[in-house]
Scaffold this active site. Structure first.
Site, PDB file in Angstrom:
ATOM      1  N   CYS A   1       0.821  -1.224   0.000  1.00 16.38           N
ATOM      2  CA  CYS A   1       0.000   0.000   0.000  1.00 16.38           C
ATOM      3  C   CYS A   1       0.852   1.270   0.000  1.00 16.38           C
ATOM      4  O   CYS A   1       0.323   2.372  -0.171  1.00 16.38           O
ATOM      5  CB  CYS A   1      -0.950   0.013   1.185  1.00 16.38           C
ATOM      6  SG  CYS A   1      -1.984  -1.453   1.268  1.00 16.38           S
TER       7      CYS A   1
ATOM      8  N   HIS B   1      -3.123   7.296   2.533  1.00 16.32           N
ATOM      9  CA  HIS B   1      -3.584   5.988   2.068  1.00 16.32           C
ATOM     10  C   HIS B   1      -4.985   5.734   2.612  1.00 16.32           C
ATOM     11  O   HIS B   1      -5.278   6.027   3.774  1.00 16.32           O
ATOM     12  CB  HIS B   1      -2.602   4.915   2.553  1.00 16.32           C
ATOM     13  CG  HIS B   1      -3.091   3.524   2.305  1.00 16.32           C
ATOM     14  ND1 HIS B   1      -3.567   3.128   1.063  1.00 16.32           N
ATOM     15  CD2 HIS B   1      -3.190   2.443   3.111  1.00 16.32           C
ATOM     16  CE1 HIS B   1      -3.933   1.866   1.144  1.00 16.32           C
ATOM     17  NE2 HIS B   1      -3.718   1.425   2.369  1.00 16.32           N
TER      18      HIS B   1
ATOM     19  N   ASN C   1     -10.152  -0.234   0.575  1.00 14.80           N
ATOM     20  CA  ASN C   1      -8.686  -0.112   0.514  1.00 14.80           C
ATOM     21  C   ASN C   1      -8.212  -0.745  -0.798  1.00 14.80           C
ATOM     22  O   ASN C   1      -8.285  -1.960  -0.967  1.00 14.80           O
ATOM     23  CB  ASN C   1      -8.097  -0.834   1.728  1.00 14.80           C
ATOM     24  CG  ASN C   1      -6.578  -0.773   1.777  1.00 14.80           C
ATOM     25  OD1 ASN C   1      -5.930  -0.383   0.799  1.00 14.80           O
ATOM     26  ND2 ASN C   1      -6.015  -1.172   2.892  1.00 14.80           N
TER      27      ASN C   1
HETATM   28  O1  UT7 Z   1      -3.349  -0.898   3.935  1.00 13.66           O
HETATM   29  C1  UT7 Z   1      -3.026  -1.118   5.289  1.00 13.66           C
HETATM   30  C2  UT7 Z   1      -3.816  -2.251   5.687  1.00 13.66           C
HETATM   31  N1  UT7 Z   1      -4.774  -2.258   6.676  1.00 13.66           N
HETATM   32  C3  UT7 Z   1      -5.170  -1.375   7.582  1.00 13.66           C
HETATM   33  O2  UT7 Z   1      -4.772  -0.265   7.661  1.00 13.66           O
HETATM   34  C4  UT7 Z   1      -6.158  -1.891   8.560  1.00 13.66           C
HETATM   35  C5  UT7 Z   1      -5.847  -1.472   9.970  1.00 13.66           C
HETATM   36  N2  UT7 Z   1      -6.768  -2.052  10.937  1.00 13.66           N
HETATM   37  C6  UT7 Z   1      -8.074  -1.797  10.961  1.00 13.66           C
HETATM   38  O3  UT7 Z   1      -8.568  -1.048  10.133  1.00 13.66           O
HETATM   39  C7  UT7 Z   1      -8.914  -2.424  12.050  1.00 13.66           C
HETATM   40  O4  UT7 Z   1      -8.075  -3.054  12.988  1.00 13.66           O
HETATM   41  C8  UT7 Z   1      -9.944  -3.447  11.520  1.00 13.66           C
HETATM   42  C9  UT7 Z   1     -11.029  -2.706  10.756  1.00 13.66           C
HETATM   43  C10 UT7 Z   1      -9.269  -4.442  10.598  1.00 13.66           C
HETATM   44  C11 UT7 Z   1     -10.599  -4.191  12.663  1.00 13.66           C
HETATM   45  O5  UT7 Z   1     -11.207  -3.300  13.582  1.00 13.66           O
HETATM   46  P1  UT7 Z   1     -10.997  -3.526  15.141  1.00 13.66           P
HETATM   47  O6  UT7 Z   1     -11.743  -2.456  15.803  1.00 13.66           O
HETATM   48  O7  UT7 Z   1      -9.502  -3.581  15.377  1.00 13.66           O
HETATM   49  O8  UT7 Z   1     -11.702  -4.908  15.384  1.00 13.66           O
HETATM   50  P2  UT7 Z   1     -11.104  -6.295  15.920  1.00 13.66           P
HETATM   51  O9  UT7 Z   1     -10.223  -6.931  14.904  1.00 13.66           O
HETATM   52  O10 UT7 Z   1     -10.553  -6.101  17.291  1.00 13.66           O
HETATM   53  O11 UT7 Z   1     -12.398  -7.165  16.029  1.00 13.66           O
HETATM   54  C12 UT7 Z   1     -13.454  -6.795  16.943  1.00 13.66           C
HETATM   55  C13 UT7 Z   1     -14.566  -7.819  16.823  1.00 13.66           C
HETATM   56  C14 UT7 Z   1     -14.111  -9.256  16.916  1.00 13.66           C
HETATM   57  O12 UT7 Z   1     -15.117  -9.989  17.625  1.00 13.66           O
HETATM   58  P3  UT7 Z   1     -14.930 -10.323  19.179  1.00 13.66           P
HETATM   59  O13 UT7 Z   1     -13.649 -11.099  19.283  1.00 13.66           O
HETATM   60  O14 UT7 Z   1     -14.851  -8.991  19.873  1.00 13.66           O
HETATM   61  O15 UT7 Z   1     -16.158 -11.106  19.493  1.00 13.66           O
HETATM   62  C15 UT7 Z   1     -14.118  -9.740  15.483  1.00 13.66           C
HETATM   63  O16 UT7 Z   1     -14.325 -11.121  15.367  1.00 13.66           O
HETATM   64  O17 UT7 Z   1     -15.209  -7.683  15.533  1.00 13.66           O
HETATM   65  C16 UT7 Z   1     -15.271  -8.977  14.905  1.00 13.66           C
HETATM   66  N3  UT7 Z   1     -15.181  -8.799  13.476  1.00 13.66           N
HETATM   67  C17 UT7 Z   1     -16.238  -8.574  12.680  1.00 13.66           C
HETATM   68  N4  UT7 Z   1     -17.551  -8.512  12.951  1.00 13.66           N
HETATM   69  C18 UT7 Z   1     -18.380  -8.262  11.915  1.00 13.66           C
HETATM   70  C19 UT7 Z   1     -14.060  -8.755  12.709  1.00 13.66           C
HETATM   71  N5  UT7 Z   1     -14.379  -8.527  11.420  1.00 13.66           N
HETATM   72  C20 UT7 Z   1     -15.730  -8.412  11.382  1.00 13.66           C
HETATM   73  C21 UT7 Z   1     -16.644  -8.167  10.355  1.00 13.66           C
HETATM   74  N6  UT7 Z   1     -17.954  -8.089  10.655  1.00 13.66           N
HETATM   75  N7  UT7 Z   1     -16.253  -7.954   9.066  1.00 13.66           N
END
Ligand code: UT7
Length: 321
Positions: free
Chosen positions: A115, A248, A278
């Site tokens: 990215c 980005h 993204n």
């Molecule tokens: O180009 C560079 C690449 N990427 C980035 O810049 C991404 C950087 N990171 C992020 O944008 C965020 O960390 C995410 C959007 C990927 C995730 O958000 P988060 O607030 O960090 O969520 P999390 O991974 O801690 O997950 C929270 C909860 C989990 O459930 P539990 O364990 O709390 O029950 C996940 O299983 O959300 C759940 N979850 C979802 N629920 C519904 C994860 N993905 C999904 C989904 N829909 N798509």
């Protein structure tokens, strides 16, 4: 003094927008509410199975070349930033060169910095122009990330989209790129990777994108603010004088946090992530082209572009448009 100046921009998005509800309808265990709240993404574009990065790059390049008022044969350098090339080789850049009908023997190569690819590519092209050997460089970010997503991993598959953006950089006596900085820290490799490979005719390892989202989030916010400050300092420009920031496009929360750390209000920050998702190396030139075409970015204004991605690799460019 020779500057590398943006002469024209172009972009291309394949097909129709795919909404969060469309993903739910396809059986992904998620919701529009979760995706919007955590990322700001409402829709993305996904290329048809037979559409490749070089095809998206071609469409974006035609638009950038037209906007620059030149012809494909005037291009004497092509750099394509992509992590989803058509083939292992030949490079996507040479496929694009052939598609554009460019037969002047000028160099064409791919650049892989995920990215951060476009930030790396524009900084590289600028050095070719400043050194005097190149007059007009076509710099492209093109991706079909939908190919490397595990559609059973809801933590990643809802985040990405496909597309391409391009700029024509031209040697100019009028100011263009004022400063660039690129960086990498390979010790962070495991938090964002596609750890598979082709070996003796078979895929070995895991061929899908894997990410520790929270680790990536924290790293991104810090370095995106740092590298924007770095290029502003290098270019002798205070952040108050910056008209537009194009970070980005991964997550609106990362974009907002970066703007806040830099003291830039959101009306100076270009954000397309809600409609594009993204698109990795394509995200910056897609956002740049949109803001140029809708009239927000005007000639003479100062713009910072900045990317971050797997590796980790990151970089920024300060330019006078
Ligand atoms: O180009 C560079 C690449 N990427 C980035 O810049 C991404 C950087 N990171 C992020 O944008 C965020 O960390 C995410 C959007 C990927 C995730 O958000 P988060 O607030 O960090 O969520 P999390 O991974 O801690 O997950 C929270 C909860 C989990 O459930 P539990 O364990 O709390 O029950 C996940 O299983 O959300 C759940 N979850 C979802 N629920 C519904 C994860 N993905 C999904 C989904 N829909 N798509």
């Amino acid at each position: 003094m020779i500057y590398a100046r943006v002469a024209g921009t172009g972009s291309y998005l394949p097909g129709n927008p795919v909404t969060n509800d469309d993903l739910v309808a396809r059986g992904i265990e998620t919701s529009d509410e979760w995706i919007v709240e955590r990322t700001g993404i409402r829709s993305r574009y996904l290329a048809a199975p037979d559409v490749t990065s070089s095809q998206l790059a071609y469409e974006a390049s035609l638009r950038a070349i037209e906007a620059a008022g030149c012809k494909p044969g005037d291009i004497d350098l092509i750099i394509v930033a992509t992590s989803t090339p058509d083939f292992i080789f030949p490079s996507t850049a040479t496929l694009l060169q052939a598609r554009l009908g460019i037969v002047n023997g000028s160099p064409a190569f791919d650049l892989q910095a995920v990215c951060a690819g476009f930030a790396y590519a524009i900084s590289t092209a600028e050095k070719f122009i400043r050194s005097g050997g190149t007059r007009r460089a076509l710099v492209v970010g093109a991706e079909v990330f939908s190919r490397i997503l595990d559609w059973n991993d809801r933590g990643t598959c809802v985040l990405f989209g496909d597309g391409a953006g391009a700029v024509v950089l031209e040697a100019s006596e009028a100011p263009g790129i004022l400063a660039s900085a690129i960086h990498a820290d390979g010790s962070h490799n495991p938090i964002l990777c596609v750890p598979g490979q082709i070996n003796r005719g078979e895929v070995t390892g895991d061929p899908f994108l894997r990410m520790d989202g929270q680790a990536v989030f924290k790293f991104a916010v810090k370095v995106l603010a740092d590298v924007a400050r770095e290029v502003a300092d290098l270019g002798g420009v205070s952040l108050d004088e910056v008209d537009w920031l194009i970070p980005h496009q991964a997550n609106i929360r990362i974009i907002q946090a970066t703007g806040k750390r830099l003291g830039l209000s959101m009306d100076k920050v270009i954000a397309t992530v809600s409609r594009h998702g993204n698109t990795s190396a394509a995200s910056i030139p897609l956002a740049l082209d949109e803001a140029v075409r809708d009239g927000r970015i005007q000639r003479g204004q100062k713009v910072i572009l900045e990317g971050i991605g797997g590796g980790f690799a990151w970089g920024a460019t300060l330019l006078q448009f």
